[in-house]
Design an enzyme around this catalytic site. Sequence first.
Site, PDB file in Angstrom:
ATOM      1  N   TRP A  21       0.845  -1.207   0.000  1.00  0.00           N
ATOM      2  CA  TRP A  21       0.000   0.000   0.000  1.00  0.00           C
ATOM      3  C   TRP A  21       0.879   1.255   0.000  1.00  0.00           C
ATOM      4  CZ3 TRP A  21      -3.524   1.596   4.742  1.00  0.00           C
ATOM      5  CH2 TRP A  21      -4.261   2.744   4.406  1.00  0.00           C
ATOM      6  N   TYR A  56      -4.338   1.102  -4.895  1.00  0.00           N
ATOM      7  CA  TYR A  56      -3.136   1.692  -4.270  1.00  0.00           C
ATOM      8  C   TYR A  56      -2.395   2.550  -5.299  1.00  0.00           C
ATOM      9  CZ  TYR A  56      -3.758  -1.706  -0.437  1.00  0.00           C
ATOM     10  OH  TYR A  56      -4.249  -2.458   0.607  1.00  0.00           O
ATOM     11  N   HIS A 122     -12.172  -6.189  -1.587  1.00  0.00           N
ATOM     12  CA  HIS A 122     -11.420  -5.224  -0.787  1.00  0.00           C
ATOM     13  C   HIS A 122     -12.314  -4.553   0.267  1.00  0.00           C
ATOM     14  CE1 HIS A 122      -7.946  -2.061  -1.083  1.00  0.00           C
ATOM     15  NE2 HIS A 122      -8.172  -2.434   0.162  1.00  0.00           N
ATOM     16  N   SER A 153     -10.720  -9.564   1.877  1.00  0.00           N
ATOM     17  CA  SER A 153     -10.038  -8.750   2.873  1.00  0.00           C
ATOM     18  C   SER A 153     -11.160  -8.094   3.663  1.00  0.00           C
ATOM     19  CB  SER A 153      -9.155  -7.702   2.185  1.00  0.00           C
ATOM     20  OG  SER A 153      -8.458  -6.974   3.171  1.00  0.00           O
TER      21      SER A 153
HETATM   22  N1  LIG Z   1      -8.255  -2.951   3.485  1.00  0.00           N
HETATM   23  C1  LIG Z   1      -7.196  -3.677   3.231  1.00  0.00           C
HETATM   24  O1  LIG Z   1      -7.295  -4.698   2.613  1.00  0.00           O
HETATM   25  C2  LIG Z   1      -5.866  -3.208   3.735  1.00  0.00           C
HETATM   26  C3  LIG Z   1      -5.787  -2.124   4.619  1.00  0.00           C
HETATM   27  C4  LIG Z   1      -4.545  -1.789   5.150  1.00  0.00           C
HETATM   28  C5  LIG Z   1      -3.419  -2.496   4.766  1.00  0.00           C
HETATM   29  N2  LIG Z   1      -3.509  -3.522   3.878  1.00  0.00           N
HETATM   30  C6  LIG Z   1      -2.322  -4.295   3.441  1.00  0.00           C
HETATM   31  O2  LIG Z   1      -1.529  -4.586   4.581  1.00  0.00           O
HETATM   32  C7  LIG Z   1      -0.202  -4.076   4.373  1.00  0.00           C
HETATM   33  C8  LIG Z   1       0.430  -3.723   5.702  1.00  0.00           C
HETATM   34  O3  LIG Z   1      -0.302  -2.758   6.408  1.00  0.00           O
HETATM   35  P1  LIG Z   1       0.107  -1.217   6.414  1.00  0.00           P
HETATM   36  O4  LIG Z   1       1.119  -0.972   5.338  1.00  0.00           O
HETATM   37  O5  LIG Z   1      -1.157  -0.462   6.385  1.00  0.00           O
HETATM   38  O6  LIG Z   1       0.716  -0.995   7.844  1.00  0.00           O
HETATM   39  P2  LIG Z   1       1.977  -1.588   8.639  1.00  0.00           P
HETATM   40  O7  LIG Z   1       2.575  -2.707   7.903  1.00  0.00           O
HETATM   41  O8  LIG Z   1       1.479  -1.820  10.018  1.00  0.00           O
HETATM   42  O9  LIG Z   1       2.962  -0.333   8.689  1.00  0.00           O
HETATM   43  C9  LIG Z   1       3.723  -0.019   7.563  1.00  0.00           C
HETATM   44  C10 LIG Z   1       4.507   1.284   7.770  1.00  0.00           C
HETATM   45  O10 LIG Z   1       5.338   1.228   8.934  1.00  0.00           O
HETATM   46  C11 LIG Z   1       6.600   1.849   8.650  1.00  0.00           C
HETATM   47  N3  LIG Z   1       7.621   0.771   8.735  1.00  0.00           N
HETATM   48  C12 LIG Z   1       7.562  -0.447   8.166  1.00  0.00           C
HETATM   49  N4  LIG Z   1       8.619  -1.201   8.487  1.00  0.00           N
HETATM   50  C13 LIG Z   1       9.379  -0.440   9.296  1.00  0.00           C
HETATM   51  C14 LIG Z   1      10.607  -0.679   9.967  1.00  0.00           C
HETATM   52  N5  LIG Z   1      11.246  -1.836   9.877  1.00  0.00           N
HETATM   53  N6  LIG Z   1      11.121   0.329  10.723  1.00  0.00           N
HETATM   54  C15 LIG Z   1      10.473   1.503  10.831  1.00  0.00           C
HETATM   55  N7  LIG Z   1       9.309   1.783  10.224  1.00  0.00           N
HETATM   56  C16 LIG Z   1       8.757   0.816   9.458  1.00  0.00           C
HETATM   57  C17 LIG Z   1       6.492   2.441   7.242  1.00  0.00           C
HETATM   58  O11 LIG Z   1       5.973   3.784   7.274  1.00  0.00           O
HETATM   59  P3  LIG Z   1       6.825   5.077   7.733  1.00  0.00           P
HETATM   60  O12 LIG Z   1       8.252   4.815   7.431  1.00  0.00           O
HETATM   61  O13 LIG Z   1       6.239   6.228   6.999  1.00  0.00           O
HETATM   62  O14 LIG Z   1       6.533   5.196   9.218  1.00  0.00           O
HETATM   63  C18 LIG Z   1       5.449   1.543   6.620  1.00  0.00           C
HETATM   64  O15 LIG Z   1       4.773   2.121   5.540  1.00  0.00           O
HETATM   65  C19 LIG Z   1      -0.434  -2.913   3.412  1.00  0.00           C
HETATM   66  O16 LIG Z   1       0.753  -2.479   2.791  1.00  0.00           O
HETATM   67  C20 LIG Z   1      -1.441  -3.523   2.476  1.00  0.00           C
HETATM   68  O17 LIG Z   1      -0.802  -4.382   1.569  1.00  0.00           O
HETATM   69  C21 LIG Z   1      -4.723  -3.890   3.370  1.00  0.00           C
END
Ligand SMILES: NC(=O)c1ccc[n+]([C@@H]2O[C@H](COP(=O)([O-])OP(=O)(O)OC[C@H]3O[C@@H](n4cnc5c(N)ncnc54)[C@H](OP(=O)(O)O)[C@@H]3O)[C@@H](O)[C@H]2O)c1
Length: 327
Positions: A21, A56, A122, A153
């Site tokens: 995302w 996305y 979605h 999802s």
């Molecule tokens: N409705 C749905 O189906 C839905 C909704 C949400 C998500 N998703 C899927 O789930 C995936 C994961 O969730 P998410 O991306 O929302 O949230 P997440 O994985 O909880 O957080 C990701 C964010 O945390 C930070 N980060 C990641 N790894 C890091 C590290 N090692 N050290 C420091 N900061 C780090 C980055 O942002 P910063 O560096 O800017 O802090 C990154 O964009 C999405 O990419 C998407 O594919 C699906």
Amino acid sequence: MRKRLFGRTGWQVSEIGFGSWAIGGEWGSVSDQDAEAALHGALDRGVSFIDTADIYGNGRSERLIARVLKARGKGDVIVATKAGRKIQPHVSSGYTPAVLESFIEESLRNLELHALDLVQLHCPPFEVYYRPEIFEALDRQVAAGKLKSYGVSVEKVEQAIKALDYPIASIQIVFNMFRQRPAGLLFDLAKKRNVAVIARVPLASGLLTGKLHANSQFGADDHRQFNRHGEAFDVGETFAGVPFEVGLQAVEALRRIVPPHAGLAQLALRWILMFDAVTTVIPGAKNRDQASQNAAAAELPPLTDEQMAAVRQVYDTYIRRHVHDRW
Ligand SMILES: NC(=O)c1ccc[n+]([C@@H]2O[C@H](COP(=O)([O-])OP(=O)(O)OC[C@H]3O[C@@H](n4cnc5c(N)ncnc54)[C@H](OP(=O)(O)O)[C@@H]3O)[C@@H](O)[C@H]2O)c1
């Protein structure tokens, strides 16, 4: 990188995947160069499951994935995309077989594939889970060779349980140290039905990395700024629905159980892998370093009973009342 069986599909996928995302949009700006480096970083570490969606960055995330997989060969990498959120307004009546077919065709073009590995509805409105004709339309797309499998999802545990009435391959749901309810009835049922579970928002949008603080600033185009109270979409997708300041307090309490030579983000990912109903966890990453650190969490030893109990206590003390009965 260990692999887990992806439900009935027979696929073996890496237990740490990649959420794409943030490399698409709505997370502040990420350059193509950083986005591609993040994908390469994950794949170099053995990640073989990538989650994306047509919406996305309006196809940007899918096109970036296509470019990277073209450069290095898709091999056994599974790409899961999603369809439905382009329906505006996002209501049940907007879901029709023809609309879904058009979204699938567009994802095939963006991803430069002849058949999509997995299409997930979605986070459709609740009514869609009560419309078998929508799932039958996806069955026809499988029969036509456009998809290999499909899943959902979901926002809520109850939606996931209802979706188990259909021949879905997978359920994607928010599951992390701040969102523990899926680990009850839902995980038991998913295991019994041999349905894969994709754990999303594993780092609670960055809160569970431990790097955020009360004065952290986010760009106007970052959902952590514009959706903090659910202004644009379900607030559960931003910080897992935990009020930001409460999340910061809970993070302080979690710091004491972070193992030496690891970070809180890695602990958060390893905690998710303690649940055998989880097939793959899909942390988002905006650059190579984040992607590599996240993939390396698979190498941490299992959490001890004491660590698991400490996480549960933090959840019960700070988080439960804000989220448990809401999603
Ligand atoms: N409705 C749905 O189906 C839905 C909704 C949400 C998500 N998703 C899927 O789930 C995936 C994961 O969730 P998410 O991306 O929302 O949230 P997440 O994985 O909880 O957080 C990701 C964010 O945390 C930070 N980060 C990641 N790894 C890091 C590290 N090692 N050290 C420091 N900061 C780090 C980055 O942002 P910063 O560096 O800017 O802090 C990154 O964009 C999405 O990419 C998407 O594919 C699906």
